[in-house]
Motif scaffolding. Sequence first.
Motif, PDB file in Angstrom:
ATOM      1  N   PRO A  56       3.811   1.051 -12.863  1.00  0.00           N
ATOM      2  CA  PRO A  56       2.823   1.302 -11.803  1.00  0.00           C
ATOM      3  C   PRO A  56       1.654   0.317 -11.818  1.00  0.00           C
ATOM      4  CG  PRO A  56       3.563   3.366 -12.733  1.00  0.00           C
ATOM      5  CD  PRO A  56       4.183   2.276 -13.570  1.00  0.00           C
ATOM      6  N   GLN A  57       1.110   0.016 -13.014  1.00  0.00           N
ATOM      7  CA  GLN A  57      -0.027  -0.899 -13.095  1.00  0.00           C
ATOM      8  C   GLN A  57       0.382  -2.317 -12.731  1.00  0.00           C
ATOM      9  OE1 GLN A  57      -3.343  -0.190 -13.600  1.00  0.00           O
ATOM     10  NE2 GLN A  57      -3.546  -2.334 -12.995  1.00  0.00           N
ATOM     11  N   ARG A  81       0.724  -2.568  -9.006  1.00  0.00           N
ATOM     12  CA  ARG A  81      -0.584  -2.654  -8.328  1.00  0.00           C
ATOM     13  C   ARG A  81      -1.157  -4.064  -8.433  1.00  0.00           C
ATOM     14  NH1 ARG A  81      -1.179   2.717 -10.263  1.00  0.00           N
ATOM     15  NH2 ARG A  81      -2.123   1.978 -12.219  1.00  0.00           N
ATOM     16  N   ASP A  82      -1.055  -4.650  -9.625  1.00  0.00           N
ATOM     17  CA  ASP A  82      -1.564  -6.011  -9.826  1.00  0.00           C
ATOM     18  C   ASP A  82      -0.778  -7.015  -8.973  1.00  0.00           C
ATOM     19  OD1 ASP A  82      -3.363  -5.018 -11.643  1.00  0.00           O
ATOM     20  OD2 ASP A  82      -2.149  -5.535 -13.414  1.00  0.00           O
ATOM     21  N   GLY A 133       0.785  -6.319  -6.173  1.00  0.00           N
ATOM     22  CA  GLY A 133       0.407  -6.083  -4.777  1.00  0.00           C
ATOM     23  C   GLY A 133      -0.919  -6.729  -4.430  1.00  0.00           C
ATOM     24  N   ALA A 134      -1.890  -6.619  -5.352  1.00  0.00           N
ATOM     25  CA  ALA A 134      -3.198  -7.236  -5.121  1.00  0.00           C
ATOM     26  C   ALA A 134      -3.067  -8.750  -5.025  1.00  0.00           C
ATOM     27  CB  ALA A 134      -4.155  -6.856  -6.246  1.00  0.00           C
ATOM     28  N   PHE A 146       0.811  -1.221   0.000  1.00  0.00           N
ATOM     29  CA  PHE A 146       0.000   0.000   0.000  1.00  0.00           C
ATOM     30  C   PHE A 146       0.847   1.276   0.000  1.00  0.00           C
ATOM     31  CE2 PHE A 146      -2.996  -3.056   2.133  1.00  0.00           C
ATOM     32  CZ  PHE A 146      -3.953  -3.068   1.124  1.00  0.00           C
ATOM     33  N   TYR A 147       2.163   1.138  -0.112  1.00  0.00           N
ATOM     34  CA  TYR A 147       3.084   2.289  -0.149  1.00  0.00           C
ATOM     35  C   TYR A 147       2.878   3.195   1.076  1.00  0.00           C
ATOM     36  CZ  TYR A 147       3.562   0.799  -5.012  1.00  0.00           C
ATOM     37  OH  TYR A 147       3.781   0.067  -6.145  1.00  0.00           O
ATOM     38  N   THR A 189      -8.175  -3.465   0.067  1.00  0.00           N
ATOM     39  CA  THR A 189      -8.069  -2.090   0.567  1.00  0.00           C
ATOM     40  C   THR A 189      -7.551  -2.124   2.001  1.00  0.00           C
ATOM     41  OG1 THR A 189     -10.360  -2.048   1.359  1.00  0.00           O
ATOM     42  CG2 THR A 189      -9.951  -1.276  -0.892  1.00  0.00           C
TER      43      THR A 189
END
Length: 440
Positions: free
Chosen positions: A187-188, A191-192, A194-195, A50-51, A110
């Motif tokens: 970046p994308q 995010r993927d 990380g998810a 989540f940085y 989240t």
Amino acid sequence: MKMKDVQQYPDGYLSKMPGFQFSLLSLLFPLWAAAASLNDILITQFKSVFYLSDFASALVQSAFYGGYFLIAIPAALLIKKTSYKTAILSGLGFYIIGCTLFYPASNMATYSMFLVAIFVLAIGLSFLETSANTYSSLMGPRDKATLRLNISQTVYPIGSIIGVLLGKYLIFQNGASLKLQMSKMTPQAARDFGASALQHTLQPYKYLILILIVVFILFVITKFPKCKSQNVKGEVENKVSIPETLKYLAKNSNFKKGIIAQFIYVGMQTTVWSFTIRLALTLDKNISERSASTYMIYTFIAFFLGKFVANFLMNKFNATKVLFVYSIVGCLSLLYVTLSPNFTSVYAAIVASFLFGPCWATIYAKTLDSVKDKKYTETAGAIIVMAIVGGAFIPALQGLVSDSIGSMQLSFIVPTICFALVGIYFYSEMKRFNNDSQNN
């Protein structure tokens, strides 16, 4: 030993310790320890995915110990109106619900939803700690109350080690650290990635749910002693209001000192454990989260050994004298963590955890024993548990210090100061014990 062979005294203590019931009660301690140690894993995971800043990542502990603080008094009221067993069953129920909420949290990915799951889980643990700590101290002769609670607390690190192992192998994956891997992605893609990593956070809680259901059933079918104070007619004394109890406790200086000491101690312990993995990652850029989590296993082994050694020493020497010496050495260890320029500071943090071992149980038992009128016991125990909220504030404070000065290592000055304050408390208790001995 059958329950009919155990006599309960008016102050709630028992003539003998019922072995099976005490063992089952003590099993709760590693169960909530596993949840607490998993937080240390989650803090490291969430910071990268989540940085987050060090302060924001410490909000995991704020949600966790905030739940403890808010529910302790309601838990005490439930104990007063029903029984310790009912409160324990309620705690196990909330614990199961909190673990179940990791299913939607891992899918929603989240930070806020994970905090909700952790908060609900902590509600259950607050019920368990409010009841189990006091219950353990009462489940036998009064003169062995502190030793009994220390014995229950001795198995706590076993749960902590299990929690870290679950996180190490089920949450953390092989390869380089999350931060290093994600830094090389778009970046994308980051995010993927990380998810995907967040999906692994669910795995340990699946196993916890199964274990909790078994323990819940065992408590349902086992008969437990009441361990509640009685009036002269032999009736359970449960008509004391919360305001009356607070008024009584407010006049008890030893109780108030114990509450402050517990607040500081829990905050100190939590912040050291929260940032040990981060400290290792900071001092050695080449290790991953999975490798760094090994030092948490060493930490909890040291914590276990510290309890075991302290139990031996407290059987031969005054408990507060033992803890005062522990505090001095612990303060020096954390000072070394703060100032040492190399990786040996991680090992010094592990040494400090050895010295944490007996602190919680001893402060708890002595603070509770300072309440001479035992009709106030349930609420007094809940207020001591509320002091756990130190774990919500002091890690966040260290995170804030780390962000402000740009040094995770130097921020360990926060728990160093805390251990010095805990040492002052044990010194004052040692002096009070010596004065009482001279007067008698």
